[in-house]
Structures are given as structure tokens and as C-alpha cells.
Design a protein around this motif. Structure first.
Motif, PDB file in Angstrom:
ATOM      1  N   ILE B  69      -6.100  -5.465  -9.149  1.00 47.92           N
ATOM      2  CA  ILE B  69      -7.199  -5.663  -8.220  1.00 47.92           C
ATOM      3  C   ILE B  69      -7.323  -7.148  -7.938  1.00 47.92           C
ATOM      4  N   PHE B  94      -5.462  -2.849  -5.231  1.00 54.23           N
ATOM      5  CA  PHE B  94      -6.729  -2.873  -4.491  1.00 54.23           C
ATOM      6  C   PHE B  94      -7.071  -4.330  -4.233  1.00 54.23           C
ATOM      7  N   LYS B  96     -10.225  -7.118  -2.609  1.00 54.31           N
ATOM      8  CA  LYS B  96     -11.572  -7.351  -2.100  1.00 54.31           C
ATOM      9  C   LYS B  96     -11.474  -8.125  -0.797  1.00 54.31           C
ATOM     10  N   ARG B 113      -6.186   0.001  -1.257  1.00 50.36           N
ATOM     11  CA  ARG B 113      -7.611   0.214  -1.028  1.00 50.36           C
ATOM     12  C   ARG B 113      -8.254  -1.151  -0.860  1.00 50.36           C
ATOM     13  N   ILE B 115     -11.939  -3.199  -0.693  1.00 50.01           N
ATOM     14  CA  ILE B 115     -13.363  -3.089  -1.015  1.00 50.01           C
ATOM     15  C   ILE B 115     -14.056  -4.335  -0.467  1.00 50.01           C
ATOM     16  N   PHE B 116     -15.185  -4.143   0.202  1.00 51.54           N
ATOM     17  CA  PHE B 116     -15.975  -5.272   0.720  1.00 51.54           C
ATOM     18  C   PHE B 116     -17.368  -5.074   0.110  1.00 51.54           C
TER      19      PHE B 116
END
Ligand SMILES: Nc1ncnc2c1ncn2[C@@H]1O[C@H](COP(=O)(O)OP(=O)(O)OP(=O)(O)O)[C@@H](O)[C@H]1O
Ligand SMILES: Nc1ncnc2c1ncn2[C@@H]1O[C@H](COP(=O)(O)OP(=O)(O)OP(=O)(O)O)[C@@H](O)[C@H]1O
Lengths: 214, 214
Positions: B69, B94, B96, B113, B115-116
Motif C-alpha cells: 500500500i 493499493f 492513496k 485499488r 483510496i482517497f
């Protein structure tokens, strides 16, 4: 509702925009003129100013809003503004925290709700990694919640034969089928290939269901 | 799982800690020695270094992790690191995002993936403001979801007498009572003062239930 958002960082700006999309009248304040000008077309009104100044809060109509959200990482500013807004009798004041200590202080000065976006999303992501193919997890109690679990591995089988209750102490609350929701399905109902099961259970049991259906 | 977290800002740090609590082996990397030292006792291992350097990623064992991540706001660094990790064949990466553009770029370079956190929490908070006293809302389909609704206004009444089905086309899936969950309660069950109802229905109907129980 009339809503005040103080602080146009990533969280505050996205909040102001989404509340406006849901039909609320949002006034935002930030000391950064660039941020204010960027968002102005998209919300009710945006003002440049120092939100720690109580006179400024009065000028922008803070006492008339039903909800205010203080969206800044800096502890001192966010605690000051929260305190002012509670003194001005704003019915609901939410505030963003940037650490656990920050959260505690905001609760002490009367924030009605504290949000720590980075921590809350980290917890949610960590839980969804535990059940990597679960589409989403909604916590009800510590370690107990609702997950959306793709049902393809069970296609053609009845809920009774899957026996999630007996094997995992989990219950199927609903089946999402295309754009429909079958609420509290019968045990005799058969699962279809594209169904998504809405299942309640312990988070580790839900993770096992996902792994077993991989 | 073996998991790599690159970047120990608020999101990365909370993620590393929560994944560790759920039993994963987490190695974290950050160029800030202070951050690394702070977290080191709480996770498997923490390393100081520049994660955009592919040699550093090799040294810390990136090719052997099952999930990585990338948790940094800066577009260039996060895109570079994501690209390296995909080249090193890490199965799941993943990342951010700190803006919609950042999200698009990360998707293009192969992030599995994105993510915010600030935006996703802002959307969730905006939706829960729509139903202001609902404790939380979990979307199942557009405009259809599950809310947790405090039941105090209905204390002493049976679910049958409340008739949420007839009045709001909503169903009580479960009752949260203290640390217990009563799943698929009987219509003859009586609601207690501190109960929280777990209700499925259209979001505007759920908001009406909350307003009516105010
Ligand atoms: N006293 C103040 N009055 C008005 N606006 C302020 C004040 N102090 C800070 N701000 C504004 O609040 C906004 C958010 O600040 P900050 O950088 O603390 O947020 P953040 O929580 O890190 O943001 P993000 O939501 O992106 O994570 C900035 O745009 C800043 O200009
Ligand atoms: N090339 C790099 N190698 C290793 N660590 C890095 C690199 N670039 C940035 N970092 C680290 O990433 C962390 C997060 O950085 P950044 O400030 O961009 O995060 P953020 O997304 O704003 O954080 P938050 O999650 O708090 O909102 C910092 O601790 C920083 O030291």
C-alpha cells in the motif's frame, strides 16, 4: 440544512461539495483566498477569513447555521473554532481530528462528533484486506458487522444448503441481485451467479466465508 | 499476509498498525527516521529509506509481499513507487490518492485499488448528515442502504406496532442492544430505550424515520 464548513483542505473541500450536491446550503470559510475562489462556483458561498476570529464567525452568519464542521488538522485552530461555535449556540458542531489526542481535546470542548478521516479509512481498509474480496464492511459492534460478499461460488445452491448459520454463525440479511434487494430471504431461495450476499457475523467469520468462496 | 506499507503519514501509520492488529506481518518504509522509530515497536519491521529507489524496495523484500500500500500525497513519488511495485510483480498494490487527477494516474499505472481517504470520508459524512441522527449509513445500491437508528423514541413499543414496513417500506434487520446483536428480531419483540435499530430501506425513507423519531 444551512451548514458552515471551516477549512478547505481535501476533507473540508470535498465535504462542502458533497453536502451541496445533497441539497444543503453550504457556506465555507478559509484563510486561503485561492481555495476560496476555486470552490466558490460550486457551493452557496465561500468567504476568505480567519475562522478563529469570533467577529468573523458572526459576520458570516455562524449563529444561524444548523450544523458546522471544522475541518483543520491544526489542533489550536480547530479547538478554538469549535469552542467559539459552541458558544454561539450552533446546534451541531462536528470537527476533524488529526490525532487521537486531538480527538480527545475536541470531545472535551464539546464537539458533537469527531471525525479522523485518515484513521477511519485506514481501519476500514485494514478490515477489507482481512476479507479481500468482500466488497465492503459495515461495523455494528467491535468485531461484529455486515459485509457484502459476492455469491458466485454458491450459484445454484439454496441458502439452507449453504448453512452459513451452522458453519460460520452468520446470517444472510438480504441478497443484492442486479438493482434489486431481496430482504430477509427464505432459506429455500436459490443463489444466482451475480448475487451479492449481505451477511451479518463476526468479522473473522465473514473473512472465512470470503476465503472459502474464493 | 505479508504486507508492505510505503509512507507513514496519518493514513499509512494507522493502516500499518491496524493491519498488524488483525494479525498481518507489516513492513513499513518511510524516509523520515522519526516516523520509522515511532512505529517500530508496533509492527513487524520499519525501515528508513527512499521508496522510489527500486534497489531499496528489493532490499526490504518488496517482491515477497502479497500486498503493498503506497500511502503518500505527492503524486510523483506515489506513481513511481506504484510502478516499481507492479514491475516487481507484487500481486496487489493499493495506493492513496490526494486528488481526482492523482486517482486517475494511479489507475493508469496499474494500482489495483485507489483510496482517497479525505474524499471518501467526506462523502460518507455528507450522507450521514442527510439522516442527521442516524449513527451510520452503509450503501447497498444507489439510494438503498442500511442505517443504524437510535430507537429511544420507540422505547416500550413492539416492532409490529411501529410498522416501519407499512409506513416507510423499511425492515429492521437487527437490534443492537448494548454489546449484543439480536438478528432478524420477531415483530413481537419490544424496543428498549438504548437500542439501536439496524434498518434497511431507501435513504430518504431512512432519513424520515430518523426525523420522525427526533
Ligand atoms: N484560522 C483559520 N481560519 C480559516 N481557515 C484556516 C485557518 N487555519 C487553517 N485554515 C485552513 O484550513 C485548511 C485545512 O488546513 P490543514 O492543512 O490543517 O488541513 P488538513 O487537515 O491537513 O487537510 P486535509 O483535509 O487535506 O488532510 C487550509 O486550507 C487552511 O488554509
Ligand atoms: N520517496 C519516499 N520514500 C519514503 N517515504 C516517503 C517518500 N516520500 C514521502 N514519504 C513519506 O510519506 C509520508 C506521507 O507523506 P505525505 O505528507 O505526502 O502524506 P499525506 O498523504 O499528506 O499524509 P496523511 O496520511 O497524514 O494525510 C511522510 O511521512 C513522508 O516522509
Amino acid at each position: 440544512m444551512h451548514i458552515l464548513v471551516a477549512g478547505l483542505g481535501r476533507f473540508g473541500r470535498n465535504l462542502a461539495i458533497n453536502l451541496t450536491r445533497l441539497g444543503h446550503d453550504v457556506i465555507a470559510i478559509d484563510q486561503d483566498q485561492g481555495e476560496v475562489q476555486d470552490i466558490a462556483p460550486d457551493i452557496e458561498s465561500a468567504v476568505t477569513g480567519d475562522a478563529t476570529d469570533e467577529d468573523v464567525l458572526l459576520e458570516i452568519g455562524a449563529p444561524d447555521v444548523q450544523l458546522a464542521i471544522v475541518a483543520m488538522a491544526e489542533v489550536e485552530a480547530s479547538v478554538l473554532i469549535t469552542t467559539h461555535l459552541k458558544n454561539l449556540k450552533v446546534p451541531m458542531v462536528f470537527a476533524k481530528a488529526s490525532s487521537d489526542v486531538h480527538r480527545t481535546i475536541l470531545e472535551r470542548v464539546g464537539a458533537d462528533r469527531v471525525i479522523f478521516p485518515e484513521q477511519e479509512m485506514a481501519v476500514r481498509l485494514a478490515q477489507s484486506v482481512e476479507a479481500p474480496r468482500a466488497m465492503d464492511y459495515f461495523e455494528l459492534l467491535p468485531h461484529l458487522g455486515i459485509a457484502q460478499i459476492p455469491a458466485a461460488a454458491y450459484a445454484g445452491r439454496t441458502l439452507a444448503s449453504m448453512d452459513l448459520r451452522g458453519r460460520y454463525n452468520a446470517a444472510v440479511l438480504a441478497i443484492k441481485r442486479g438493482n434489486e434487494l431481496v430482504v430477509m430471504p427464505e432459506l429455500t431461495d436459490r443463489v444466482q451467479d451475480d448475487d451479492v450476499l449481505v451477511v451479518v457475523g463476526r468479522d473473522d467469520q465473514l473473512a472465512e466465508i470470503v476465503d472459502a468462496s474464493a
